[in-house]
Design a protein around this motif. Structure first.
Motif, PDB file in Angstrom:
ATOM      1  N   ALA A 116      53.396  74.303 123.314  1.00  0.00           N
ATOM      2  CA  ALA A 116      52.440  73.666 122.401  1.00  0.00           C
ATOM      3  C   ALA A 116      52.889  72.266 122.012  1.00  0.00           C
ATOM      4  O   ALA A 116      52.079  71.330 121.944  1.00  0.00           O
ATOM      5  N   ASP A 117      54.183  72.094 121.744  1.00  0.00           N
ATOM      6  CA  ASP A 117      54.684  70.761 121.408  1.00  0.00           C
ATOM      7  C   ASP A 117      54.570  69.806 122.593  1.00  0.00           C
ATOM      8  O   ASP A 117      54.299  68.614 122.421  1.00  0.00           O
ATOM      9  N   LEU A 118      54.781  70.330 123.803  1.00  0.00           N
ATOM     10  CA  LEU A 118      54.710  69.482 124.993  1.00  0.00           C
ATOM     11  C   LEU A 118      53.288  69.007 125.255  1.00  0.00           C
ATOM     12  O   LEU A 118      53.078  67.859 125.684  1.00  0.00           O
ATOM     13  N   LEU A 119      52.311  69.866 125.011  1.00  0.00           N
ATOM     14  CA  LEU A 119      50.918  69.536 125.297  1.00  0.00           C
ATOM     15  C   LEU A 119      50.176  68.970 124.096  1.00  0.00           C
ATOM     16  O   LEU A 119      48.996  68.632 124.225  1.00  0.00           O
ATOM     17  N   ARG A 120      50.826  68.841 122.957  1.00  0.00           N
ATOM     18  CA  ARG A 120      50.161  68.288 121.784  1.00  0.00           C
ATOM     19  C   ARG A 120      49.929  66.796 121.985  1.00  0.00           C
ATOM     20  O   ARG A 120      50.842  66.072 122.398  1.00  0.00           O
ATOM     21  N   PRO A 121      48.729  66.301 121.745  1.00  0.00           N
ATOM     22  CA  PRO A 121      48.467  64.860 121.920  1.00  0.00           C
ATOM     23  C   PRO A 121      49.368  64.021 121.030  1.00  0.00           C
ATOM     24  O   PRO A 121      49.569  64.321 119.845  1.00  0.00           O
ATOM     25  N   GLY A 122      49.923  62.986 121.605  1.00  0.00           N
ATOM     26  CA  GLY A 122      50.827  62.121 120.853  1.00  0.00           C
ATOM     27  C   GLY A 122      50.086  60.972 120.188  1.00  0.00           C
ATOM     28  O   GLY A 122      48.854  60.935 120.113  1.00  0.00           O
ATOM     29  N   ARG A 123      50.858  60.038 119.710  1.00  0.00           N
ATOM     30  CA  ARG A 123      50.266  58.873 119.066  1.00  0.00           C
ATOM     31  C   ARG A 123      49.627  57.946 120.087  1.00  0.00           C
ATOM     32  O   ARG A 123      49.876  58.043 121.279  1.00  0.00           O
ATOM     33  N   ALA A 124      48.797  57.061 119.601  1.00  0.00           N
ATOM     34  CA  ALA A 124      48.147  56.098 120.487  1.00  0.00           C
ATOM     35  C   ALA A 124      49.202  55.195 121.125  1.00  0.00           C
ATOM     36  O   ALA A 124      50.186  54.810 120.479  1.00  0.00           O
ATOM     37  N   PRO A 125      49.038  54.860 122.403  1.00  0.00           N
ATOM     38  CA  PRO A 125      50.051  54.020 123.059  1.00  0.00           C
ATOM     39  C   PRO A 125      50.079  52.619 122.466  1.00  0.00           C
ATOM     40  O   PRO A 125      49.070  52.082 122.009  1.00  0.00           O
ATOM     41  N   SER A 126      51.269  52.050 122.491  1.00  0.00           N
ATOM     42  CA  SER A 126      51.440  50.695 121.977  1.00  0.00           C
ATOM     43  C   SER A 126      50.933  49.675 122.993  1.00  0.00           C
ATOM     44  O   SER A 126      50.598  50.002 124.132  1.00  0.00           O
ATOM     45  N   ASP A 127      50.881  48.429 122.559  1.00  0.00           N
ATOM     46  CA  ASP A 127      50.401  47.371 123.455  1.00  0.00           C
ATOM     47  C   ASP A 127      51.323  47.209 124.663  1.00  0.00           C
ATOM     48  O   ASP A 127      50.861  46.973 125.787  1.00  0.00           O
ATOM     49  N   GLY A 128      52.616  47.334 124.427  1.00  0.00           N
ATOM     50  CA  GLY A 128      53.556  47.217 125.538  1.00  0.00           C
ATOM     51  C   GLY A 128      53.373  48.325 126.566  1.00  0.00           C
ATOM     52  O   GLY A 128      53.459  48.081 127.777  1.00  0.00           O
ATOM     53  N   GLN A 129      53.110  49.539 126.103  1.00  0.00           N
ATOM     54  CA  GLN A 129      52.881  50.648 127.033  1.00  0.00           C
ATOM     55  C   GLN A 129      51.598  50.453 127.829  1.00  0.00           C
ATOM     56  O   GLN A 129      51.546  50.756 129.024  1.00  0.00           O
ATOM     57  N   VAL A 130      50.572  49.935 127.175  1.00  0.00           N
ATOM     58  CA  VAL A 130      49.321  49.667 127.892  1.00  0.00           C
ATOM     59  C   VAL A 130      49.543  48.613 128.972  1.00  0.00           C
ATOM     60  O   VAL A 130      49.056  48.744 130.110  1.00  0.00           O
ATOM     61  N   VAL A 131      50.279  47.570 128.637  1.00  0.00           N
ATOM     62  CA  VAL A 131      50.564  46.529 129.633  1.00  0.00           C
ATOM     63  C   VAL A 131      51.390  47.088 130.781  1.00  0.00           C
ATOM     64  O   VAL A 131      51.153  46.775 131.957  1.00  0.00           O
ATOM     65  N   GLN A 132      52.355  47.938 130.464  1.00  0.00           N
ATOM     66  CA  GLN A 132      53.194  48.535 131.511  1.00  0.00           C
ATOM     67  C   GLN A 132      52.371  49.412 132.438  1.00  0.00           C
ATOM     68  O   GLN A 132      52.548  49.384 133.667  1.00  0.00           O
ATOM     69  N   VAL A 133      51.459  50.194 131.868  1.00  0.00           N
ATOM     70  CA  VAL A 133      50.592  51.026 132.706  1.00  0.00           C
ATOM     71  C   VAL A 133      49.708  50.155 133.596  1.00  0.00           C
ATOM     72  O   VAL A 133      49.503  50.443 134.785  1.00  0.00           O
ATOM     73  N   GLY A 134      49.181  49.068 133.030  1.00  0.00           N
ATOM     74  CA  GLY A 134      48.356  48.166 133.835  1.00  0.00           C
ATOM     75  C   GLY A 134      49.133  47.529 134.975  1.00  0.00           C
ATOM     76  O   GLY A 134      48.630  47.413 136.100  1.00  0.00           O
ATOM     77  N   LEU A 135      50.385  47.124 134.697  1.00  0.00           N
ATOM     78  CA  LEU A 135      51.212  46.538 135.755  1.00  0.00           C
ATOM     79  C   LEU A 135      51.535  47.572 136.836  1.00  0.00           C
ATOM     80  O   LEU A 135      51.551  47.248 138.033  1.00  0.00           O
ATOM     81  N   THR A 136      51.784  48.814 136.426  1.00  0.00           N
ATOM     82  CA  THR A 136      52.062  49.870 137.399  1.00  0.00           C
ATOM     83  C   THR A 136      50.859  50.129 138.295  1.00  0.00           C
ATOM     84  O   THR A 136      50.986  50.274 139.520  1.00  0.00           O
ATOM     85  N   LEU A 137      49.669  50.183 137.696  1.00  0.00           N
ATOM     86  CA  LEU A 137      48.459  50.380 138.490  1.00  0.00           C
ATOM     87  C   LEU A 137      48.226  49.207 139.442  1.00  0.00           C
ATOM     88  O   LEU A 137      47.825  49.408 140.612  1.00  0.00           O
ATOM     89  N   ALA A 138      48.463  47.994 138.961  1.00  0.00           N
ATOM     90  CA  ALA A 138      48.288  46.824 139.819  1.00  0.00           C
ATOM     91  C   ALA A 138      49.287  46.836 140.979  1.00  0.00           C
ATOM     92  O   ALA A 138      48.935  46.507 142.120  1.00  0.00           O
ATOM     93  N   GLU A 139      50.524  47.244 140.698  1.00  0.00           N
ATOM     94  CA  GLU A 139      51.531  47.328 141.765  1.00  0.00           C
ATOM     95  C   GLU A 139      51.158  48.401 142.785  1.00  0.00           C
ATOM     96  O   GLU A 139      51.297  48.201 143.996  1.00  0.00           O
ATOM     97  N   GLY A 140      50.652  49.537 142.300  1.00  0.00           N
ATOM     98  CA  GLY A 140      50.228  50.577 143.226  1.00  0.00           C
ATOM     99  C   GLY A 140      49.061  50.143 144.085  1.00  0.00           C
ATOM    100  O   GLY A 140      49.027  50.397 145.303  1.00  0.00           O
ATOM    101  N   LEU A 141      48.078  49.476 143.485  1.00  0.00           N
ATOM    102  CA  LEU A 141      46.938  48.986 144.259  1.00  0.00           C
ATOM    103  C   LEU A 141      47.373  47.951 145.292  1.00  0.00           C
ATOM    104  O   LEU A 141      46.891  47.959 146.443  1.00  0.00           O
ATOM    105  N   THR A 142      48.290  47.065 144.906  1.00  0.00           N
ATOM    106  CA  THR A 142      48.802  46.075 145.861  1.00  0.00           C
ATOM    107  C   THR A 142      49.538  46.739 147.012  1.00  0.00           C
ATOM    108  O   THR A 142      49.385  46.340 148.181  1.00  0.00           O
ATOM    109  N   SER A 143      50.318  47.775 146.719  1.00  0.00           N
ATOM    110  CA  SER A 143      51.024  48.489 147.787  1.00  0.00           C
ATOM    111  C   SER A 143      50.051  49.169 148.746  1.00  0.00           C
ATOM    112  O   SER A 143      50.250  49.151 149.966  1.00  0.00           O
ATOM    113  N   ILE A 144      48.968  49.746 148.205  1.00  0.00           N
ATOM    114  CA  ILE A 144      47.982  50.403 149.071  1.00  0.00           C
ATOM    115  C   ILE A 144      47.293  49.387 149.970  1.00  0.00           C
ATOM    116  O   ILE A 144      47.113  49.612 151.180  1.00  0.00           O
ATOM    117  N   LEU A 145      46.902  48.243 149.404  1.00  0.00           N
ATOM    118  CA  LEU A 145      46.257  47.206 150.221  1.00  0.00           C
ATOM    119  C   LEU A 145      47.211  46.665 151.284  1.00  0.00           C
ATOM    120  O   LEU A 145      46.815  46.433 152.442  1.00  0.00           O
TER     121      LEU A 145
END
Length: 389
Positions: free
Chosen positions: A131-160
């Protein structure tokens, strides 16, 4: 003095050669991600080569347009899944999260009735941890959002980049092969070309074997989940099929969403889903995987398992994922280095042991009863005495 000069020249040449080899190794280590990307591109190109050849046999188009047509079909499938499957998956995921708290409350009430008490405490602790593992956490910070965006961009670039390398490998394959074989002595080029082509054939067969395994498990799990009444059975079958491509931990990752979704319905359904998935994995691992890998890749099941274990130990997830194609390629190269025209003789000692065993069995089967032995012994004595007379 001349001898000393020759030794100096040889030592300098050896030192330059060592420095060159060390430099190549350092360059390979520094560019390991690029080399890994190129190897994956070669694997995908080897898998696409029969499709491209089949398409060009029915449609009068060039190799480049045929590759782009395959890419278009792949993009259409991805877009179709994003439009039709992804919204349903997100909706089902939200409903699952909403139904988890009542499910954990029922699970805690069920665990409280377990006897002995120590076992009840242990099960309750596991439920609280989940239950603790699956409990929704706090909203992500701005830095985490940017990191996720950079990861997605890197993955898309690798696929292309990967698709681009695959395209040029398929279109420039003949030219690249001729250029590489030009560095091989003339009397060895035919053999080197055969080894090259056989290695690419093995890689392509491995890709098709993986697709067969993923499709078989996806269809089987979808049918089983539908018969059991699990919500979103087709989506869960697709997840199980995609997870099948991940070595070692793939089956576990494919089972977790189905078990969690079934648990929101009833604990009994979750146990049934886990049991069915376990049975499917046993059948696949012991029957389907050895047959498919032996008939496609052409290496023994022992080498398949050994290569995955060694790859996982040496390179983690990526090593386990690429272990089988690397082993298949290495086997082709080693076969090319062997003198295949000269057959390997059998172990003569093993043959002698087999002959002795056969003769011993034959004597035992032809041996008379025990009372006849003294008669033959007396007859031989009498004969020997008459011969002496």
């Amino acid at each position: 003095m001349t001898g000393m000069g020759q030794w100096i020249v040889r030592g300098a040449g050896m030192a330059i050669g060592v420095v060159f080899v060390v430099g190549l190794i350092a360059l390979a280590v520094a560019a390991s991600k690029v080399l890994l990307l190129v190897f994956i591109a070669v694997i995908l190109a080897s898998g696409l080569q029969p499709v491209i050849s089949w398409m060009r046999g029915y449609v009068p188009i060039g190799r480049g347009p045929a590759i782009l047509l395959v890419y278009g079909v792949f993009l259409a499938v991805v877009v179709g899944m994003a439009l039709f499957v992804l919204p349903a998956a997100i909706s089902q995921f939200v409903r699952t999260l909403d139904s988890l708290p009542p499910f954990f409350d029922r699970a805690r009430a069920w665990a409280a009735d377990i006897r002995p008490t120590g076992l009840a405490h242990g099960v309750s602790a596991l439920i609280d941890g989940a239950a603790d593992l699956l409990r929704p956490g706090r909203a992500p910070s701005d830095g985490q959002v940017v990191q996720v965006g950079l990861t997605l961009a890197e993955g898309l670039t690798s696929i292309l980049t990967l698709l681009t390398v695959v395209y040029f490998w398929l279109t420039e394959h003949a030219r690249l092969q001729r250029y590489t074989l030009a560095f091989v002595p003339a009397h060895r080029r035919a053999r080197a070309r055969d080894v090259w082509n056989q290695a690419e054939t093995r890689l392509g067969m491995w890709v098709r074997g993986q697709l067969i395994l993923m499709s078989a498990l996806g269809v089987a799990t979808s049918i089983a989940y539908t018969l059991l009444g699990v919500p979103s059975a087709i989506l869960l079958g697709l997840i199980a099929a995609l997870a099948e491509g991940i070595p070692i931990v793939g089956p576990l990752l494919g089972a977790i969403p189905a078990v969690l979704l079934a648990a929101t319905v009833s604990p009994q359904l979750a146990l049934e889903v886990a049991g069915v998935y376990l049975v499917l994995q046993i059948i696949e691992g012991n029957v389907l995987v050895p047959i498919v890998m032996r008939n496609t890749v052409g290496i023994s099941p022992f080498l398949v398992i050994l290569s995955i274990l060694v790859g996982a130990a040496a390179g983690g997830f990526v090593g386990a994922l690429l272990a089988v194609p690397i082993a298949a390629t290495a086997e082709v190269v080693l076969e090319g280095l062997q003198a295949r025209e000269v057959p390997v003789a059998q172990d003569p000692t093993a043959a002698d042991r087999d002959d002795e065993s056969d003769e011993r069995h034959a004597r035992e089967s032809d041996a008379p009863d025990a009372p006849d032995a003294p008669v033959r012994g007396r007859r031989r004595v009498g004969q020997s005495s008459r011969s002496a007379d």
